[in-house]
Scaffold this motif. Structure first.
Motif, PDB file in Angstrom:
ATOM      1  N   SER A   1     -26.569  -2.413  -8.021  1.00  0.00           N
ATOM      2  CA  SER A   1     -27.750  -3.250  -7.792  1.00  0.00           C
ATOM      3  C   SER A   1     -27.392  -4.508  -7.005  1.00  0.00           C
ATOM      4  O   SER A   1     -28.188  -4.993  -6.187  1.00  0.00           O
ATOM      5  N   GLN A   2     -26.202  -5.039  -7.228  1.00  0.00           N
ATOM      6  CA  GLN A   2     -25.778  -6.220  -6.483  1.00  0.00           C
ATOM      7  C   GLN A   2     -25.495  -5.871  -5.021  1.00  0.00           C
ATOM      8  O   GLN A   2     -25.770  -6.667  -4.117  1.00  0.00           O
TER       9      GLN A   2
ATOM     10  N   LYS B   1     -29.659   5.312  -0.858  1.00  0.00           N
ATOM     11  CA  LYS B   1     -29.049   4.912  -2.118  1.00  0.00           C
ATOM     12  C   LYS B   1     -28.406   6.106  -2.805  1.00  0.00           C
ATOM     13  O   LYS B   1     -29.065   7.102  -3.073  1.00  0.00           O
TER      14      LYS B   1
ATOM     15  N   GLN C   1     -29.033  -8.892   3.549  1.00  0.00           N
ATOM     16  CA  GLN C   1     -28.504 -10.112   4.158  1.00  0.00           C
ATOM     17  C   GLN C   1     -27.380  -9.781   5.140  1.00  0.00           C
ATOM     18  O   GLN C   1     -27.298 -10.371   6.224  1.00  0.00           O
TER      19      GLN C   1
ATOM     20  N   TYR D   1     -27.041  -3.496  -3.336  1.00  0.00           N
ATOM     21  CA  TYR D   1     -28.347  -3.324  -2.696  1.00  0.00           C
ATOM     22  C   TYR D   1     -29.038  -4.666  -2.467  1.00  0.00           C
ATOM     23  O   TYR D   1     -29.849  -4.810  -1.547  1.00  0.00           O
ATOM     24  N   HIS D   2     -28.720  -5.654  -3.302  1.00  0.00           N
ATOM     25  CA  HIS D   2     -29.308  -6.986  -3.138  1.00  0.00           C
ATOM     26  C   HIS D   2     -28.703  -7.719  -1.938  1.00  0.00           C
ATOM     27  O   HIS D   2     -29.408  -8.426  -1.204  1.00  0.00           O
ATOM     28  N   VAL D   3     -27.400  -7.526  -1.734  1.00  0.00           N
ATOM     29  CA  VAL D   3     -26.703  -8.238  -0.657  1.00  0.00           C
ATOM     30  C   VAL D   3     -26.851  -7.523   0.690  1.00  0.00           C
ATOM     31  O   VAL D   3     -26.824  -8.164   1.745  1.00  0.00           O
TER      32      VAL D   3
ATOM     33  N   ASP E   1     -34.096   3.729   0.781  1.00  0.00           N
ATOM     34  CA  ASP E   1     -34.586   2.430   0.326  1.00  0.00           C
ATOM     35  C   ASP E   1     -36.106   2.401   0.232  1.00  0.00           C
ATOM     36  O   ASP E   1     -36.679   1.610  -0.524  1.00  0.00           O
TER      37      ASP E   1
END
Length: 253
Positions: free
Chosen positions: A90-91, A77, A98, A93-95, A145
């Motif tokens: 943050s978005q 990060k 996936q 790292y959220h995606v 992470d």
């Protein structure tokens, strides 16, 4: 659609059409020919500085985006770098998990699967002489992470006949892959001719020609001597490039 605004600027058609009309009218009026032709020749010259400035800015943004993508592949990060991809890290790292699970975007090549493997297990342990040479060093510290410290590595590498390895691995003293790297997509010829070596700073080598690579080391230990090997064609180079640790403390991002 091919005529969507993101692919075609309508202003280009407008000004091109205007010039064609002016040239057509100039054929019937000899006194207009010289001014119209001079304007047609002078306009690109006058517009070139702005176009060049825009091109450099976008090329630099692409280089930063490539580095940000590699940070995600290495599960590290660096919010300042990740903002290049999207304003809200943050978005991203959220995606990212996936995308990694589905092998999409920057995860398509599967470089993330190499991390943690031993050299003897990666590519069946295949090594061959590549005459790999170059220079690289740790330039910044970031967070992984897993919350542990990681390091960004920037450098330059070339193999036989001055070819540039596209993919590289960073190994620790025991031969375990601790990170992966990718070379810049910019051609050295384009960098020298069109950008006048402006992107040589992408590498820590002052004699670099725009073929720098960016990678990351997960679970970084400054006491270890890390090294870089090329990893193209599912084969590791026998030669290694040592990762230098700067005397001054690396910047923490």
């Amino acid at each position: 659609m091919a005529t969507a605004p993101r692919f075609l600027f309508w202003s280009t058609l407008f000004w091109t059409g205007l010039f064609l009309i002016a040239i057509q009218r100039a054929d019937s009026k000899p006194w207009l020919r010289s001014p119209v032709y001079l304007a047609a020749l002078a306009l690109p010259v006058l517009m070139f500085p702005q176009h060049y400035k825009t091109g450099v800015a976008r090329r630099w943004g692409m280089s930063l985006a490539e580095s940000a993508a590699m940070s995600l592949v290495n599960e590290t990060k660096g919010e300042q770098m990740t903002k290049v991809l999207f304003r809200d890290p943050s978005q991203i790292y959220h995606v990212a998990p996936q995308l990694r699970a589905r092998r999409l975007d920057m995860f398509t090549d599967g470089l993330q699967d190499w991390i943690g493997l031993s050299e003897t297990n990666l590519f069946g342990g295949r090594h061959k002489p590549e005459r790999l040479t170059g220079d690289c060093s740790v330039t910044a510290l970031v967070q992984g992470d897993d919350g542990l410290e990681a390091a960004r590595v920037i450098g330059q590498a070339s193999t036989k006949e001055n070819s540039i390895p596209e993919r590289l691995v960073i190994v620790d003293p025991t031969g375990v892959v601790r990170g992966v790297a990718r070379s810049s997509t910019m051609s050295s010829i384009i960098n020298r001719v069109f950008y006048l070596d402006k992107f040589s700073q992408f590498s820590r080598n002052p004699r670099a020609t725009g073929n720098g690579f960016v990678g990351y080391i997960r679970d970084y230990n400054p006491q270890f001597q890390y090294a870089v090997r090329s990893a193209d064609d599912e084969t590791l180079s026998e030669e290694k490039i040592p990762v230098r640790v700067p005397i001054a403390k690396a910047t923490k991002l």
